[in-house]
Design an enzyme around this catalytic site. Structure first.
Site, PDB file in Angstrom:
ATOM      1  N   GLU A 243      -4.223   0.560  -5.903  1.00  0.00           N
ATOM      2  CA  GLU A 243      -3.305  -0.525  -6.238  1.00  0.00           C
ATOM      3  C   GLU A 243      -3.314  -0.735  -7.748  1.00  0.00           C
ATOM      4  O   GLU A 243      -4.333  -0.523  -8.415  1.00  0.00           O
ATOM      5  CB  GLU A 243      -3.706  -1.815  -5.512  1.00  0.00           C
ATOM      6  CG  GLU A 243      -2.682  -2.924  -5.606  1.00  0.00           C
ATOM      7  CD  GLU A 243      -1.320  -2.481  -5.123  1.00  0.00           C
ATOM      8  OE1 GLU A 243      -0.437  -2.281  -5.985  1.00  0.00           O
ATOM      9  OE2 GLU A 243      -1.136  -2.311  -3.906  1.00  0.00           O
TER      10      GLU A 243
ATOM     11  N   CYS B 150       0.860  -1.189   0.000  1.00  0.00           N
ATOM     12  CA  CYS B 150       0.000   0.000   0.000  1.00  0.00           C
ATOM     13  C   CYS B 150       0.888   1.228   0.000  1.00  0.00           C
ATOM     14  O   CYS B 150       1.366   1.659   1.043  1.00  0.00           O
ATOM     15  CB  CYS B 150      -0.917   0.000   1.225  1.00  0.00           C
ATOM     16  SG  CYS B 150      -2.053   1.409   1.274  1.00  0.00           S
TER      17      CYS B 150
END
Length: 224
Positions: free
Chosen positions: A114, A2
């Site tokens: 993402e 992340c």
């Protein structure tokens, strides 16, 4: 992992959502790096709101990318280490994080981002925006480290986001390492801040997330 997230909320909204005041009274909004999409890039080490537990909860500006107390120079440490994320399963084994395991924090987000690899080498990727179903704000599990810059004397709270094995949705998107941030349920936030066992957060399979490809499907992003 992340490395990008978004936060579409001012301090007043965050205070109301979490029932806690920020300290000191500064405006983080002016310090956010500009991004047309609202995506915040962790590699710029921005300072963003986190909620930490001391005598009582408080909102502070934390610098994304944990700096351990023993680091002698921030820039040199950054060159040799990426501490934006840490794997929750092995965080206790890593020298950069050992002294921060009891310093829990909530990383306040509206969404995270993402890339899904569309080829073996990752030259073609599709960016996805991921949100917690039905929530405008939610929390990621983090740990933080108080650091005093020996060059300037500045006191900095820096943090890392913990990651775990991807659930079904995130395994499809994060199709290389199959990881995801540790997304907390609302009723887990107090438990996390009060040193609940990390093993309880190894599995996030039941977390409900929604993902939107950006740009629209079929419009790949070419990143070389």
């Amino acid at each position: 992992m992340c490395y990008y997230y978004g936060l579409d909320a001012d301090f007043e909204t965050i205070e109301h959502h979490y029932g806690v005041k920020h300290h000191p009274p500064v405006q983080y909004w002016d310090k956010r790096p500009p991004s047309p999409s609202g995506m915040i890039n962790g590699f710029g080490h921005p300072r963003l709101p986190i909620i930490k537990q001391q005598q009582e909860k408080e909102i502070v500006l934390g610098e994304w990318g944990l700096i351990p107390h023993w680091a002698k120079d921030i820039s040199q440490f950054r060159k040799g280490a990426n501490t934006l994320n840490a794997m929750i399963e092995t965080v206790a084994e890593k020298p950069s994080y050992r002294d921060s395991l009891k310093r829990r924090c909530l990383v306040v987000v509206s969404e995270f981002y993402e890339y899904k690899w569309m080829d073996e080498k990752g030259k073609v990727k599709i960016l996805h925006n991921i949100k917690a179903t039905g929530k405008d704000l939610f929390s990621l599990a983090g740990i933080y480290s108080p650091f005093k810059d020996p060059n300037t004397g500045e006191l900095i709270d820096s943090y890392t986001i913990l990651t775990t094995e991807a659930n079904t949705l995130m395994a499809e998107i994060h199709n290389t390492k199959k990881r995801m941030p540790v997304v907390l349920h609302k009723d887990e936030e107090e438990l996390w801040l009060n040193d609940d066992a990390m093993e309880h957060y190894f599995c996030r399979k039941e977390i409900e997330l929604e993902a939107t490809p950006l740009p629209k499907p079929g419009q790949e992003l070419f990143l070389f």
